[in-house]
Design a protein around this motif. Sequence first.
Motif, short mmCIF file in Angstrom:
data_model
loop_
_atom_site.label_atom_id
_atom_site.label_comp_id
_atom_site.label_asym_id
_atom_site.label_seq_id
_atom_site.Cartn_x
_atom_site.Cartn_y
_atom_site.Cartn_z
N VAL A 1 -4.27 -5.73 -5.90
CA VAL A 1 -5.26 -5.41 -4.76
C VAL A 1 -6.51 -5.75 -5.04
CG1 VAL A 1 -6.66 -3.48 -3.68
CG2 VAL A 1 -4.29 -3.01 -4.06
N TRP A 2 -7.08 -5.89 -6.32
CA TRP A 2 -8.30 -6.66 -7.00
C TRP A 2 -8.20 -7.99 -6.80
CZ3 TRP A 2 -10.84 -4.85 -12.12
CH2 TRP A 2 -11.84 -5.48 -12.18
N PRO B 1 -11.26 -2.26 -6.51
CA PRO B 1 -11.16 -1.21 -5.18
C PRO B 1 -11.49 0.20 -5.69
CG PRO B 1 -8.91 -2.05 -5.83
CD PRO B 1 -9.90 -2.74 -6.63
N GLU C 1 -6.77 -9.64 -4.47
CA GLU C 1 -6.72 -9.84 -2.88
C GLU C 1 -8.00 -9.55 -2.44
OE1 GLU C 1 -4.54 -11.23 -0.52
OE2 GLU C 1 -3.50 -11.80 -2.10
N VAL C 2 -8.61 -8.43 -2.74
CA VAL C 2 -9.80 -8.05 -1.93
C VAL C 2 -11.03 -8.79 -2.63
CG1 VAL C 2 -8.98 -6.07 -0.96
CG2 VAL C 2 -10.04 -5.84 -3.15
N THR D 1 0.79 -1.11 0.08
CA THR D 1 0.01 0.03 -0.10
C THR D 1 0.95 1.34 -0.09
OG1 THR D 1 -0.28 -0.17 2.31
CG2 THR D 1 -2.04 -1.16 1.07
#
Length: 165
Positions: free
Chosen positions: A151-152, A159, A154-155, A90
């Motif tokens: 990130v996409w 995002p 992972e979450v 991050t």
Amino acid sequence: MLPMKFAVLLEKSINKNLEKVRLDVSAELQPIVTLIQQTQSLIFDLLQETSDVNIDYAKLPEVNLTVLIAADDLWQKAVSSYTDAPPINTDDLIQMWTIYASIEKSAQYYQQASLNSPHPATRLFLSSLSEIKNILRRRVSGVLRMIYNDVWSEVGFAPFVLGKE
């Protein structure tokens, strides 16, 4: 304040910020930030050279894309070293947002300064700088998209709204 003198101050501030960013990003992202810094430094040098030029008596220096922007193979090598990095940092994401925003805003400044300049050579010079910044912005955008994709994955959802920066 004259537009060229403001441009020098703008680039000086961006360069100062990039140096701080380079020290804060992951080791994997440092080669990318270093290439961005090199372009920024060359733009700063070019602007310093032109800040005192009286366009009525002298020519502005040439804006040479191949000199100002790192070659594609160097950029691809730096990006490939980042793609092998562990996913989701991050700090890198936030730092790349900062870089992206400063490059985008400076490109907008050069575009506006070009539109408001009475001299054709100055308009061409500033418009060329705007294009250089837009190329750099697109390169940074590609790195941001790689981070977004990490990130996409992972979450499990997008995002951020991409393309609305």
